[in-house]
Design a protein around this motif. Structure first.
Motif, PDB file in Angstrom:
ATOM      1  N   UNK A  23       0.842  -1.255  -0.029  1.00 49.59           N
ATOM      2  CA  UNK A  23       0.098  -0.018   0.016  1.00 49.59           C
ATOM      3  C   UNK A  23       0.856   1.095   0.079  1.00 49.59           C
ATOM      4  N   UNK A  24       1.932   1.432   0.826  1.00 48.06           N
ATOM      5  CA  UNK A  24       2.829   2.367   0.989  1.00 48.06           C
ATOM      6  C   UNK A  24       4.103   2.397   0.027  1.00 48.06           C
ATOM      7  N   UNK A  25       4.047   1.364  -0.812  1.00 50.05           N
ATOM      8  CA  UNK A  25       5.115   1.082  -1.812  1.00 50.05           C
ATOM      9  C   UNK A  25       6.265   1.041  -1.151  1.00 50.05           C
ATOM     10  N   UNK A  26       6.429   0.509   0.248  1.00 48.22           N
ATOM     11  CA  UNK A  26       7.655   0.622   0.999  1.00 48.22           C
ATOM     12  C   UNK A  26       8.241  -0.694   1.504  1.00 48.22           C
ATOM     13  N   UNK A  61      20.258  -1.469 -10.468  1.00 49.22           N
ATOM     14  CA  UNK A  61      19.810  -0.363 -11.165  1.00 49.22           C
ATOM     15  C   UNK A  61      18.241   0.155 -10.486  1.00 49.22           C
ATOM     16  N   UNK A  62      18.060   0.305  -9.456  1.00 45.31           N
ATOM     17  CA  UNK A  62      16.913   0.604  -8.600  1.00 45.31           C
ATOM     18  C   UNK A  62      17.381   1.848  -7.796  1.00 45.31           C
ATOM     19  N   UNK A  63      16.365   2.735  -7.739  1.00 41.87           N
ATOM     20  CA  UNK A  63      16.564   3.782  -6.859  1.00 41.87           C
ATOM     21  C   UNK A  63      15.296   4.098  -6.074  1.00 41.87           C
ATOM     22  N   UNK A  64      15.271   4.621  -4.792  1.00 40.98           N
ATOM     23  CA  UNK A  64      14.070   4.728  -3.696  1.00 40.98           C
ATOM     24  C   UNK A  64      13.944   6.028  -3.808  1.00 40.98           C
ATOM     25  N   UNK A  65      12.662   6.489  -3.945  1.00 42.50           N
ATOM     26  CA  UNK A  65      12.079   7.724  -3.869  1.00 42.50           C
ATOM     27  C   UNK A  65      12.449   8.300  -2.438  1.00 42.50           C
TER      28      UNK A  65
END
Ligand SMILES: Nc1ncnc2c1ncn2[C@@H]1O[C@H](COP(=O)(O)OP(=O)(O)OP(=O)(O)O)[C@@H](O)[C@H]1O
Ligand SMILES: [Mg+2]
Length: 312
Positions: A257-260, A283-287
């Motif tokens: 739900x929180x994309x966390x 190649x991932x990055x977190x907001x």
């Protein structure tokens, strides 16, 4: 037990038909700090009021300094000092006058009074403000004066009801060091708090109060072992990224739900760097990336299955 300063068993207390304490058992050894942890309305002040003879228990047995609070209230009062949740300071009097009043009310030798007052003002860094009316004091200064007033009769058992709620970090640390100094002198402290870190910093033993019962009791370390530890929280912009990240950190828990993603870690820079490197490799990055240390809400969620809000 001979060296127990406070021994409570089966303590019950209700206001009309509202049960606030529903069978509390606890023991505090002399010369230690015991912290009662709980959110607003948990019953901390009620417990303090009963233990300090301000209120009568409805049931159970409470012994403080070896005396029964129900039948030997006077002897209990002679052994204890209480700093309530709301300051007992007289606003119109100066700091010095407030302390002198306490000395006059206690039955100590009069000739020592002035020295006792001066020593306490000094110890609590209030000498400079000593002549000013307490109404001009900051919250922290008032709290310190209040505690200083409690110490006038050199009580061996001290009750502090939320001594640092509303204080800034510097004043909190000053209070903590004062408490540590008292314990070093062999004083027993019964402290209530809403802050997990305060209990962790000061207490030998902690008990968690929830809906009238103690839901956990032990050393701060024992308690912390029962709750989720420090973790790093990563928030992503898409479910796809979240899923990909969840796959590279097997110990993590995802909150779709929180994309966390919640990744266990020790909060140190090394583990944080390793985590960021892993994200980079894929190649991932977190907001958003935050380091989260457990707080009272985590304790409650882990021990009771609900948050502090729901406990009210
Ligand atoms: N004199 C009273 N009459 C009726 N109900 C009361 C009284 N004092 C407290 N209560 C109720 O008992 C419960 C426990 O209150 P208490 O003051 O002991 O909580 P607390 O843990 O000290 O909370 P806080 O962190 O807000 O100081 C609350 O629901 C409160 O509304
Ligand atoms: Mg209270």
């Amino acid at each position: 037990m001979t060296n127990s300063a406070i021994a409570v068993s089966g303590l019950r207390k209700a206001y009309k038909d509202k049960v606030v304490l529903d069978g509390i058992d606890l023991e505090v050894r002399a010369g230690t700090v015991f912290s009662l942890l709980g959110p607003n309305g948990a019953g901390k002040t009620t417990t303090v009021n009963v233990l300090t003879t301000l209120m009568k228990p409805d049931g159970g047995s409470v012994r403080v300094a070896g005396h029964d609070v129900a039948t030997e209230a006077k002897a209990v009062r002679a052994a204890i000092g209480v700093t309530g949740q709301y300051a007992a300071v007289d606003e119109l009097l100066s700091g010095q006058e407030n302390l002198q009043l306490m000395v006059d009310l206690s039955r100590g030798p009069a000739k020592d009074g002035k020295r006792v007052v001066a020593d306490l003002l000094e110890r609590f860094e209030l000498t400079e403000a000593a002549q000013k009316p307490a109404s001009t004091y900051s919250g922290g200064m008032r709290r310190k004066l209040d505690l200083a007033m409690t110490l006038v009769g050199s009580p061996r058992i001290i009750f502090l009801d939320e001594p640092t709620t509303g204080l800034d970090p510097r004043s909190r640390h000053t209070m903590w060091s004062i408490v540590r100094g008292l314990v070093a002198d062999g004083v027993t402290i019964f402290l209530t708090t809403q802050y997990l870190d305060e209990a962790d910093q000061l207490a030998d033993r902690v008990a968690v109060l929830d809906q009238g019962r103690l839901v956990a009791q032990g050393t701060p370390d024992e308690l912390k072992r029962q709750i989720p530890g420090t973790h790093i929280r990563l928030r992503f912009t898409t479910a796809h990224e979240l899923d990909a990240a969840a796959r590279i950190f097997p110990g993590a828990t995802a909150d779709p739900d929180a994309l966390a993603l919640r990744v266990p870690g020790d909060g140190g820079t090394k583990s944080l760097r390793a985590l960021l490197d892993r994200l980079d490799e894929h190649s991932l990055s977190a907001e958003e990336c935050t380091v989260h240390t457990p707080d009272l809400d985590d304790v409650f969620l882990a021990l009771t299955g609900h948050t502090t809000e729901a406990a009210k």
